[in-house]
Design an enzyme around this catalytic site. Sequence first.
Site, PDB file in Angstrom:
ATOM      1  N   ARG A 154     -43.308 -23.376 -42.079  1.00  8.89           N
ATOM      2  CA  ARG A 154     -43.586 -21.959 -41.892  1.00  8.89           C
ATOM      3  C   ARG A 154     -44.777 -21.632 -41.293  1.00  8.89           C
ATOM      4  O   ARG A 154     -45.884 -22.324 -41.478  1.00  8.89           O
ATOM      5  CB  ARG A 154     -43.300 -21.009 -43.036  1.00  8.89           C
ATOM      6  CG  ARG A 154     -41.747 -20.982 -43.491  1.00  8.89           C
ATOM      7  CD  ARG A 154     -40.879 -20.177 -42.340  1.00  8.89           C
ATOM      8  NE  ARG A 154     -39.531 -19.721 -42.976  1.00  8.89           N
ATOM      9  CZ  ARG A 154     -38.655 -20.451 -42.439  1.00  8.89           C
ATOM     10  NH1 ARG A 154     -38.638 -21.360 -41.602  1.00  8.89           N
ATOM     11  NH2 ARG A 154     -37.211 -20.310 -42.949  1.00  8.89           N
ATOM     12  N   HIS A 198     -39.484 -22.606 -32.677  1.00  8.13           N
ATOM     13  CA  HIS A 198     -38.704 -22.543 -33.907  1.00  8.13           C
ATOM     14  C   HIS A 198     -37.317 -23.111 -33.618  1.00  8.13           C
ATOM     15  O   HIS A 198     -36.203 -22.289 -33.962  1.00  8.13           O
ATOM     16  CB  HIS A 198     -38.490 -21.086 -34.452  1.00  8.13           C
ATOM     17  CG  HIS A 198     -38.501 -21.186 -35.929  1.00  8.13           C
ATOM     18  ND1 HIS A 198     -38.968 -20.234 -36.942  1.00  8.13           N
ATOM     19  CD2 HIS A 198     -37.499 -21.732 -36.597  1.00  8.13           C
ATOM     20  CE1 HIS A 198     -38.411 -20.290 -38.065  1.00  8.13           C
ATOM     21  NE2 HIS A 198     -37.592 -21.582 -37.898  1.00  8.13           N
TER      22      HIS A 198
HETATM   23  P1  NAP Z   1     -36.465 -27.697 -50.186  1.00  8.35           P
HETATM   24  O1  NAP Z   1     -35.347 -28.683 -50.227  1.00  8.35           O
HETATM   25  O2  NAP Z   1     -36.628 -26.663 -51.344  1.00  8.35           O
HETATM   26  O3  NAP Z   1     -37.970 -28.684 -50.496  1.00  8.35           O
HETATM   27  C1  NAP Z   1     -39.035 -28.140 -50.718  1.00  8.35           C
HETATM   28  C2  NAP Z   1     -39.989 -29.158 -50.859  1.00  8.35           C
HETATM   29  O4  NAP Z   1     -41.171 -28.751 -51.095  1.00  8.35           O
HETATM   30  C3  NAP Z   1     -39.607 -29.785 -52.194  1.00  8.35           C
HETATM   31  O5  NAP Z   1     -40.074 -31.513 -52.150  1.00  8.35           O
HETATM   32  C4  NAP Z   1     -40.796 -29.135 -53.278  1.00  8.35           C
HETATM   33  O6  NAP Z   1     -41.245 -30.004 -54.304  1.00  8.35           O
HETATM   34  C5  NAP Z   1     -41.841 -29.142 -52.131  1.00  8.35           C
HETATM   35  N1  NAP Z   1     -42.846 -28.132 -52.724  1.00  8.35           N
HETATM   36  C6  NAP Z   1     -42.542 -26.652 -52.795  1.00  8.35           C
HETATM   37  N2  NAP Z   1     -43.535 -26.134 -53.150  1.00  8.35           N
HETATM   38  C7  NAP Z   1     -44.536 -27.019 -53.278  1.00  8.35           C
HETATM   39  C8  NAP Z   1     -46.102 -27.117 -53.727  1.00  8.35           C
HETATM   40  N3  NAP Z   1     -46.692 -25.743 -54.092  1.00  8.35           N
HETATM   41  N4  NAP Z   1     -46.513 -28.213 -53.693  1.00  8.35           N
HETATM   42  C9  NAP Z   1     -46.046 -29.325 -53.504  1.00  8.35           C
HETATM   43  N5  NAP Z   1     -44.885 -29.475 -53.012  1.00  8.35           N
HETATM   44  C10 NAP Z   1     -44.132 -28.161 -52.899  1.00  8.35           C
HETATM   45  O7  NAP Z   1     -36.406 -27.210 -48.750  1.00  8.35           O
HETATM   46  P2  NAP Z   1     -35.994 -27.888 -47.528  1.00  8.35           P
HETATM   47  O8  NAP Z   1     -34.520 -27.494 -47.403  1.00  8.35           O
HETATM   48  O9  NAP Z   1     -36.197 -28.939 -47.360  1.00  8.35           O
HETATM   49  O10 NAP Z   1     -36.664 -26.952 -46.380  1.00  8.35           O
HETATM   50  C11 NAP Z   1     -38.057 -26.618 -46.245  1.00  8.35           C
HETATM   51  C12 NAP Z   1     -38.502 -25.665 -45.492  1.00  8.35           C
HETATM   52  O11 NAP Z   1     -38.330 -25.919 -43.961  1.00  8.35           O
HETATM   53  C13 NAP Z   1     -37.825 -24.230 -45.404  1.00  8.35           C
HETATM   54  O12 NAP Z   1     -38.233 -23.624 -46.854  1.00  8.35           O
HETATM   55  C14 NAP Z   1     -38.285 -23.609 -44.263  1.00  8.35           C
HETATM   56  O13 NAP Z   1     -39.314 -22.776 -44.319  1.00  8.35           O
HETATM   57  C15 NAP Z   1     -38.392 -24.990 -43.155  1.00  8.35           C
HETATM   58  N6  NAP Z   1     -37.282 -25.035 -42.344  1.00  8.35           N
HETATM   59  C16 NAP Z   1     -37.673 -24.879 -40.943  1.00  8.35           C
HETATM   60  C17 NAP Z   1     -36.747 -25.075 -40.146  1.00  8.35           C
HETATM   61  C18 NAP Z   1     -37.212 -24.936 -38.327  1.00  8.35           C
HETATM   62  O14 NAP Z   1     -36.085 -25.033 -37.645  1.00  8.35           O
HETATM   63  N7  NAP Z   1     -38.454 -25.027 -38.321  1.00  8.35           N
HETATM   64  C19 NAP Z   1     -35.505 -25.022 -40.485  1.00  8.35           C
HETATM   65  C20 NAP Z   1     -35.110 -25.137 -41.798  1.00  8.35           C
HETATM   66  C21 NAP Z   1     -36.196 -24.995 -42.766  1.00  8.35           C
HETATM   67  P3  NAP Z   1     -40.232 -30.639 -55.418  1.00  8.35           P
HETATM   68  O15 NAP Z   1     -39.151 -31.402 -54.865  1.00  8.35           O
HETATM   69  O16 NAP Z   1     -41.082 -31.089 -56.365  1.00  8.35           O
HETATM   70  O17 NAP Z   1     -39.701 -29.133 -56.002  1.00  8.35           O
HETATM   71  C1  GLV Z   2     -35.082 -22.083 -40.386  1.00  8.58           C
HETATM   72  O1  GLV Z   2     -36.253 -21.798 -40.168  1.00  8.58           O
HETATM   73  C2  GLV Z   2     -34.412 -22.074 -41.831  1.00  8.58           C
HETATM   74  O2  GLV Z   2     -35.138 -21.825 -42.535  1.00  8.58           O
HETATM   75  O3  GLV Z   2     -33.309 -22.505 -41.881  1.00  8.58           O
END
Ligand code: NAP
Ligand code: GLV
Length: 310
Positions: A225, A273
Amino acid sequence: MPAVLFRSDNDSSDEWRAALTKRIPDLDFRVWPEVGDPSDIEFALVWKVPAGAFDGLPNLKAVCSLGQGVDHLFADPDFPKTPHILRIVDPWMGRAMAEWVLLQVLRFHRQGPEYEQFQRERRWIKLPAPETATRRVGILGLGALGTEAATTIAALGFDVAGWSRTAKGIANVTSYAGPDALDAFLARTDILCCMLPLTPETTDLINADLLAKLPKGAFVVNSGRGAQLVEDDLLAALDSGHIAGAALDVFRVEPLPGDHPFWVHPKVQVWPHVSAQTNAESGADQVAENIRRIFAGHPPFNTVDPDRKY
Ligand code: NAP
Ligand code: GLV
C-alpha cells in the site's frame, strides 16, 4: 431471502452480479444507492466506501472487501464493530502478484533500466552478466501474496528471504520474524519487495531509516500500500544514489497526481495499482460460499482479525 449490497467505484457491479447469481440464482443483489429496505441487507461487498456508509443497515452481518486488502474498511472511523469482516484470498490474484513482482525483480536483476537508457542513447554497451544465486531478494510480508511471490522467485535460483510477524517454514525462503529481525533482513536484501497489509504498524515503515539499512544500490518494489512508503524519503535516497531504482504499483494518493515527481523520475517506474486486480469470476466461488454461510447463520471463512487489522 436476505440481500447483498454491492458498493464499489473500482469493480463492475454487472460482472459481480453475473458471477454471483450464476452460483446463487435467487440472490437478491442490490447496487448502491438502490438499497431498498435497509433491514434486508445482511452482506455488504464493497471497495473503498465513504465514512458512515454502513449506517442504517440494522441487520448487517458481514462486510467483505472486494480485494485482499482491508485497510479501506478500517479507514472508516464509524466502521461497525459487530459484523464479520471478510476479504478475498484468491490464488488467481496470488499468481498475478507473483508475476508482477517477478517482472520487477528480473528487470532490476538483468540491468533493465541501464539497457533501456543505452537504447535511448543508441549505444551498444555490454554490462557484466549478473549472478542469480547471489542476488538477495527480500519480501516484506509472507502472507497469501508474499508467499506466492517468494516461492516463484526462489524457484529461479535467487537467494530469497521474507519478513513477517510470525516465523515461517517456506522451502528455499529464509524466514525473518518480528521487529527485532528487521535490520538483519534489510542488511541482506538487494531487491526489497513489499506485500504487507496497511496497518498502524506498517504505515510509513519504508522510510529514510529503513532505506539506509539496505545495502547501497538496492532496489525497492512496492505493491503493498502507498502509505507504507514515505515518498519523499525514497526520492531523497534515489537522488543520493543509495537506492538505485524503484518500481511502484501503489501510492499515498491514487490516482497519482499529475504533478507528482515519480511520474518523471528516471529511476522510478509507475504502475497504476494493477499488480493483482480483483477478478469477479475467480473470486466469486468463495464470496458466494460466504454469502450462503452468513445467510444460514454459519461462521464464514477468509475472516479478518479486527484487532490486527489484516
Ligand atoms: P496476508 O495474507 O494477510 O499477509 C500479510 C503478511 O504480512 C503476513 O505474512 C503477516 O505476517 C505480515 N505482516 C502483517 N503485519 C506485519 C508486521 N507488523 N510486521 C511484520 N509482518 C507483518 O495478506 P495478503 O493477502 O498477502 O495481501 C497483502 C497486502 O497486499 C494487502 O493487504 C494489500 O494491501 C496488498 N495488495 C495489493 C494489491 C495490488 O494490486 N497492489 C493486490 C492485492 C493486495 P504473519 O503471517 O506473521 O501474520
Ligand atoms: C488490491 O489492492 C487488493 O487489496 O486486493
